[in-house]
Design a protein around this motif. Structure first.
Motif, PDB file in Angstrom:
ATOM      1  N   ALA A  42       0.861  -1.173   0.000  1.00  9.31           N
ATOM      2  CA  ALA A  42       0.000   0.000   0.000  1.00  9.31           C
ATOM      3  C   ALA A  42       0.902   1.230   0.000  1.00  9.31           C
ATOM      4  CB  ALA A  42      -0.908  -0.007   1.224  1.00  9.31           C
ATOM      5  N   GLU A  43       1.126   1.804  -1.176  1.00 10.20           N
ATOM      6  CA  GLU A  43       1.992   2.970  -1.303  1.00 10.20           C
ATOM      7  C   GLU A  43       1.221   4.104  -1.963  1.00 10.20           C
ATOM      8  OE1 GLU A  43       5.410   1.841  -3.521  1.00 10.20           O
ATOM      9  OE2 GLU A  43       5.973   0.246  -2.151  1.00 10.20           O
ATOM     10  N   LEU A  57      -0.847  -9.630 -12.736  1.00  9.42           N
ATOM     11  CA  LEU A  57      -0.254  -8.456 -12.103  1.00  9.42           C
ATOM     12  C   LEU A  57       0.420  -8.895 -10.822  1.00  9.42           C
ATOM     13  CD1 LEU A  57      -3.110  -5.826 -12.496  1.00  9.42           C
ATOM     14  CD2 LEU A  57      -1.001  -6.005 -13.802  1.00  9.42           C
ATOM     15  N   THR A  58       1.701  -8.608 -10.700  1.00  9.77           N
ATOM     16  CA  THR A  58       2.429  -8.949  -9.478  1.00  9.77           C
ATOM     17  C   THR A  58       2.618  -7.686  -8.658  1.00  9.77           C
ATOM     18  OG1 THR A  58       4.531  -8.625 -10.590  1.00  9.77           O
ATOM     19  CG2 THR A  58       3.639 -10.865 -10.570  1.00  9.77           C
ATOM     20  N   GLY A  59       2.596  -7.835  -7.356  1.00  8.65           N
ATOM     21  CA  GLY A  59       2.796  -6.706  -6.473  1.00  8.65           C
ATOM     22  C   GLY A  59       1.667  -5.701  -6.540  1.00  8.65           C
ATOM     23  N   ALA A  60       0.450  -6.145  -6.361  1.00 10.12           N
ATOM     24  CA  ALA A  60      -0.709  -5.261  -6.451  1.00 10.12           C
ATOM     25  C   ALA A  60      -0.688  -4.230  -5.328  1.00 10.12           C
ATOM     26  CB  ALA A  60      -1.984  -6.081  -6.387  1.00 10.12           C
ATOM     27  N   ASN A  61      -1.315  -3.098  -5.557  1.00 15.83           N
ATOM     28  CA  ASN A  61      -1.431  -2.042  -4.564  1.00 15.83           C
ATOM     29  C   ASN A  61      -2.777  -2.179  -3.864  1.00 15.83           C
ATOM     30  OD1 ASN A  61      -0.480   0.142  -3.177  1.00 15.83           O
ATOM     31  ND2 ASN A  61      -1.148   1.645  -4.670  1.00 15.83           N
ATOM     32  N   VAL A  63      -5.241  -1.421  -0.083  1.00 18.74           N
ATOM     33  CA  VAL A  63      -5.425  -0.437   0.979  1.00 18.74           C
ATOM     34  C   VAL A  63      -4.908  -0.976   2.314  1.00 18.74           C
ATOM     35  CG1 VAL A  63      -7.140   0.903   2.235  1.00 18.74           C
ATOM     36  CG2 VAL A  63      -7.405   0.540  -0.210  1.00 18.74           C
ATOM     37  N   TRP A  64      -5.244  -2.216   2.638  1.00 18.54           N
ATOM     38  CA  TRP A  64      -4.823  -2.801   3.909  1.00 18.54           C
ATOM     39  C   TRP A  64      -4.651  -4.296   3.722  1.00 18.54           C
ATOM     40  CZ3 TRP A  64      -7.199  -6.138   7.571  1.00 18.54           C
ATOM     41  CH2 TRP A  64      -6.568  -6.167   8.818  1.00 18.54           C
ATOM     42  N   ALA A  65      -3.542  -4.859   4.238  1.00 23.76           N
ATOM     43  CA  ALA A  65      -3.265  -6.281   4.064  1.00 23.76           C
ATOM     44  C   ALA A  65      -3.199  -7.031   5.376  1.00 23.76           C
ATOM     45  CB  ALA A  65      -1.960  -6.474   3.305  1.00 23.76           C
ATOM     46  N   GLY A  66      -3.336  -6.365   6.493  1.00 27.58           N
ATOM     47  CA  GLY A  66      -3.275  -7.051   7.777  1.00 27.58           C
ATOM     48  C   GLY A  66      -1.878  -6.991   8.360  1.00 27.58           C
ATOM     49  N   ASP A  67      -1.706  -7.616   9.486  1.00 26.42           N
ATOM     50  CA  ASP A  67      -0.418  -7.630  10.163  1.00 26.42           C
ATOM     51  C   ASP A  67       0.384  -8.832   9.675  1.00 26.42           C
ATOM     52  OD1 ASP A  67      -1.136  -5.393  11.661  1.00 26.42           O
ATOM     53  OD2 ASP A  67      -2.185  -6.643  13.131  1.00 26.42           O
ATOM     54  N   LEU A  68       1.432  -8.568   8.925  1.00 27.45           N
ATOM     55  CA  LEU A  68       2.281  -9.641   8.399  1.00 27.45           C
ATOM     56  C   LEU A  68       3.426  -9.886   9.364  1.00 27.45           C
ATOM     57  CD1 LEU A  68       2.427  -8.511   4.691  1.00 27.45           C
ATOM     58  CD2 LEU A  68       0.981 -10.270   5.682  1.00 27.45           C
TER      59      LEU A  68
END
Length: 80
Positions: A42-43, A57-61, A63-68
């Protein structure tokens, strides 16, 4: 008959050559980290691609992905 024997001979020679050329080096496996994976980010200000058709598509943008986080797997012995 001779054709069959020639094929067997060629197969034996090729097997011997492949055995002689094989590498005896074995790399030890390393543990993967989060940097090894292409996870969504998310940039702000990142370019949004315009795609026509079916494209991976690799490396999608996102909004929120959770706590990795990375958690080691601990294997315990089982009792029989």
């Amino acid at each position: 008959m001779w054709n069959f024997l020639i094929q067997i001979g060629v197969a034996l020679v090729l097997s011997a050559v492949s055995y002689a050329l094989k590498s005896n080096k074995y790399d030890k496996p390393t543990a993967s980290s989060l940097d090894d994976f292409d996870i969504p980010t998310a940039e702000e200000g990142r370019v949004i691609p315009v795609v026509f058709g079916t494209v991976l598509l690799t490396g999608a943008n996102v909004v929120w992905a959770g706590d990795l986080k990375v958690t080691a797997i601990k294997k315990k012995g089982s009792k029989k």
